[in-house]
Design an enzyme around this catalytic site. Structure first.
Site, short mmCIF file in Angstrom:
data_model
loop_
_atom_site.label_atom_id
_atom_site.label_comp_id
_atom_site.label_asym_id
_atom_site.label_seq_id
_atom_site.Cartn_x
_atom_site.Cartn_y
_atom_site.Cartn_z
N CYS A 381 45.51 39.18 36.69
CA CYS A 381 46.78 39.36 37.10
C CYS A 381 47.89 39.68 36.43
O CYS A 381 47.68 40.91 35.74
CB CYS A 381 47.04 38.44 38.58
SG CYS A 381 48.44 38.95 39.59
N HIS A 507 42.43 38.31 41.48
CA HIS A 507 42.10 37.03 41.07
C HIS A 507 40.54 36.77 41.09
O HIS A 507 40.27 36.16 42.26
CB HIS A 507 42.98 36.00 41.58
CG HIS A 507 44.27 35.97 41.27
ND1 HIS A 507 44.69 35.25 40.11
CD2 HIS A 507 45.24 36.54 41.57
CE1 HIS A 507 46.21 35.34 40.14
NE2 HIS A 507 46.60 36.20 40.84
N GLU A 509 38.81 34.65 39.95
CA GLU A 509 38.25 33.14 39.80
C GLU A 509 38.35 32.61 41.41
O GLU A 509 37.50 31.60 41.45
CB GLU A 509 39.48 32.32 38.96
CG GLU A 509 41.05 32.51 39.58
CD GLU A 509 41.76 33.55 39.08
OE1 GLU A 509 43.13 33.44 39.36
OE2 GLU A 509 41.21 34.57 38.93
#
Length: 541
Positions: A381, A507, A509
Site C-alpha cells: 500500500c 494488502h 497480508e
C-alpha cells in the site's frame, strides 16, 4: 441444533482470548465441524477503522470491506476461512442500530432499554451469523475483561442465550491469569475474584483456561476446582509460548477438543490435525534463516503490523526458513549518516502501509537503498507508493515528486487522491475497502508468483498512482504488472532492473494463512534467501 461457545476473559486484558478462540476453532475444524467465529468489542466506536494503531493495533480488513479488530485476522489464519462484516461488532454499532430502529418507529413507541432492546440486538446478531453460515458451532469472544463497566449487557445477552437454546447447547469458557510470584508460588486469588464477578452476572464457566508461565500442579488444580465450581477435568493450562501456532496442538494434547464435544453432546470424532502439525514442525525446525527489516511508522507497537508479521512467517514456512524481523522506525532514516550499518543485517526490506506524512521520507530512503543495492523489497500500500515516488525522483528525474497526501504543492503529484474520495467528509468506512480484481501482466514477477491472469485482493486506501505520469515512469523502467480490469488503477508496480522489487497497492497480508502462504510473501522470502546466498557465496555466481 447449533451449539454456542462463549469466551470471556478475567484479571487483565490482552490475556490471549483471541488466540484461545482461534485455537479452539481449529480443534473443532480439525474434527470436521463447520465453525464460525464472532468477536464482540465493548468500546463505543462503531468499528476499528479510525482507531489509533499504537493503542489498538492493526485494523484487519475482511473481503467485504469491513474494518475490524485484529483478532478477526487471527481467526481467519487459524481457521483457514474468510470471515465478513458480521464477524465483528461493537457497543457503538449495537447502540447505533437500536437508536436507528427507535427513530424509525420499529419499537412502536416502547421505552427503549438495555433489556430487552440492547440484549436482543446482541443476541440477534450472534444467532444470525450462525444461521447465515449454516454453522454447527458458533464461537463468540467477548472482548474486554470481566468487571469492566462495558461488559454487563453482553454477559446478560449470552446468559439469556443459554436459557433460550438450552444449557446443554451452550458452553462458557473463561480465560484468566494465574500470577506467579518471584519465589515461584502461583496465586489463584485474582482468578477466583474474576469468576465470582462472572457468577454475579449469572454465568458459571464450564471450562477454565489458566494463562500461566508455570505448569499447574494437582493440588493447585483441586483448589481452583473447589473454589470456582469448575470440574477439575475442565481446567486447562495456557502456558506462555513463542510459537502461537502450536497452541491448538497443546490444547489437543490436554484433551480439550474431546471434552468440549462431550460437554456439548456432539459426536466424538478423532482430530485430523496432521497438516497443521506438519506446518508447526516446519516452523519450529527451519533449515535456514531470512532477516527482514520492516521500515514503518508504528514499529514501537508491532501489533499494528501483526498480519504483516504473520504473512512473513508464512512465507518462511513455504521456504522452510525462519524469519527474523528487525524493526526500523522510518523517521530515524531521514538523515542517518550510515545506512549501510542500519541495513547490514537485512537480507530483505519491507515497507508496510500507513497514513499521513510522518515517516514518509524515511520510507523513501529505505526504498532507494533497496533499489540501488539490489536488496529484495516488498512494498504494501503506502510501501508501494513509496517505491514509485522514489523511482520517479531518482530514476525518472522528476525532482520533488511526491504524494499529495504529503505535499499538495508538489510539481509532480505521482500519488494522488482517488477521484471517488474527493467529496468524502467522514473518515470511517469511506476508503476503498475490501476485495477488488486485478489483471496481471505475463512474464512479470507478480505473474510468476500467482501463476494466474486475474487475482482478487483486499484494499484499504484513499490515494492511488496518478495516471498522468504512468507513461513517463514506464519509459524509465518501472513495470506496472497489475492493473484494475478497466486499467484505470495501478495495483502492482515492479522495478524491471532489479532482482525482486515489488509493491502492491492492496494488502496481500490479509489473505495469507499458515496452510496457504500468500504468493507474494512466499516469493519475497525466496528472493531474500537467494540474495542472502549470493552475498554469502559470491564465488558461486
Amino acid at each position: 441444533m447449533t451449539k454456542y461457545i462463549f469466551v470471556t476473559g478475567g484479571v487483565i486484558s490482552g490475556i490471549g482470548k483471541g488466540i484461545t478462540t482461534a485455537s479452539l476453532g481449529r480443534l473443532l475444524i480439525n474434527r470436521g465441524f463447520k465453525v464460525i467465529v464472532v468477536k464482540i468489542d465493548p468500546y463505543l466506536n462503531v468499528d476499528a477503522g479510525v482507531m489509533n494503531p499504537f493503542q489498538h493495533g492493526e485494523v484487519f480488513v475482511t473481503h467485504d470491506g469491513a474494518e475490524t479488530d485484529l483478532d478477526i485476522g487471527n481467526y481467519e489464519r487459524f481457521l483457514g476461512i474468510d470471515l465478513n462484516k458480521y464477524s465483528n461488532f461493537t457497543t457503538g454499532s449495537v447502540y447505533s442500530e437500536v437508536i436507528a430502529k427507535e427513530r424509525r418507529g420499529d419499537y412502536l413507541g416502547q421505552t427503549v432499554q438495555l433489556i430487552p432492546h440492547i440484549t436482543d440486538e446482541i443476541k440477534g446478531r450472534i444467532y444470525q451469523i450462525g444461521k447465515d453460515n449454516e454453522a454447527e458451532i458458533v464461537i463468540t469472544e467477548i472482548g474486554g475483561t470481566i468487571g469492566d463497566f462495558e461488559m454487563p449487557p453482553f454477559v446478560e445477552a449470552i446468559r439469556q442465550m443459554a436459557v433460550e437454546v438450552g444449557r446443554e447447547n451452550t458452553m462458557f469458557l473463561h480465560v484468566s491469569l494465574i500470577y506467579t510470584l518471584p519465589n515461584g508460588e502461583s496465586k489463584s486469588k485474582p482468578t477466583q475474584h474474576s469468576i465470582r464477578k462472572l457468577q454475579e452476572l449469572g454465568v458459571q464457566p464450564d471450562l477454565l483456561l489458566c494463562r500461566s508461565s508455570e505448569s499447574l500442579d494437582e493440588a493447585f488444580r483441586q483448589k481452583i476446582a473447589l473454589l470456582c465450581g469448575i470440574s477439575e477435568n475442565y481446567i486447562f493450562e495456557g502456558l506462555d509460548t513463542k510459537c502461537v501456532d502450536e497452541i491448538p496442538l497443546n490444547f489437543e494434547r490436554q484433551g480439550m477438543g474431546h471434552l468440549v464435544l462431550k460437554r456439548l453432546g456432539l459426536e466424538a470424532r478423532p482430530p485430523m490435525d496432521a497438516e497443521w502439525g506438519a506446518m508447526v514442525e516446519k516452523l519450529k525446525n527451519p533449515k535456514q534463516k531470512a532477516r527482514i527489516a520492516i521500515v514503518g511508522k508504528y514499529t514501537t507497537g508491532s501489533d499494528a503490523y501483526i498480519s504483516v508479521q504473520e504473512a512473513l512467517k508464512h512465507g518462511g514456512i513455504a521456504n522452510e526458513a525462519a524469519v527474523e524481523i528487525e524493526w526500523i522506525e522510518a523517521e530515524s532514516l531521514t538523515e542517518h549518516p550510515d545506512l549501510e550499518s542500519v541495513f547490514q543485517n537485512a537480507d530483505g526490506i519491507l515497507v508496510p502501509g500507513g497514513f499521513g506524512y510522518r515517516g514518509i521520507e524515511g520510507m523513501l530512503v529505505a526504498a532507494r537503498y533497496a533499489r540501488e543495492n539490489k536488496i529484495p523489497y516488498l512494498g504494501l500500500c503506502l510501501g508501494m507508493q513509496c517505491l514509485v515516488i522514489e523511482f520517479a525522483r531518482h530514476v525518472a528525474k522528476l525532482k520533488n515528486a511526491n504524494s499529495t497526501e504529503v505535499d499538495e504543492e508538489t510539481p509532480y503529484p505521482i500519488i494522488d487522491l482517488m477521484h471517488d474520495q474527493r467529496a468524502v467528509a467522514d473518515f470511517g468506512a469511506t476508503m476503498r475497502l475490501g476485495h477488488y480484481p486485478c489483471v496481471l501482466k505475463e512474464n512479470t514477477k507478480s505473474y510468476i508468483a500467482y501463476q494466474q491472469p486475474i487475482i482478487v485482493e483486499r484494499h484499504r486506501h484513499r490515494y492511488e498512482l496518478n495516471n498522468q505520469h504512468r507513461s513517463q515512469l514506464e519509459s524509465a523502467g518501472l513495470c506496472f504488472s497489475g492493473l484494475s480490469p478497466d486499467e484505470s488503477l495501478v495495483e502492482i508496480a515492479e522495478v524491471t532492473e532489479h532482482p525482486w522489487m515489488v509493491g502492491s497497492q492492496f494488502h496481500p497480508e490479509f489473505q495469507s494463512k499458515p496452510l496457504a502462504p500468500h504468493p507474494l510473501f512466499r516469493d519475497f522470502i525466496a528472493a531474500v534467501l537467494s540474495h542472502q546466498c549470493k552475498v554469502n557465496h559470491p564465488e558461486e555466481e
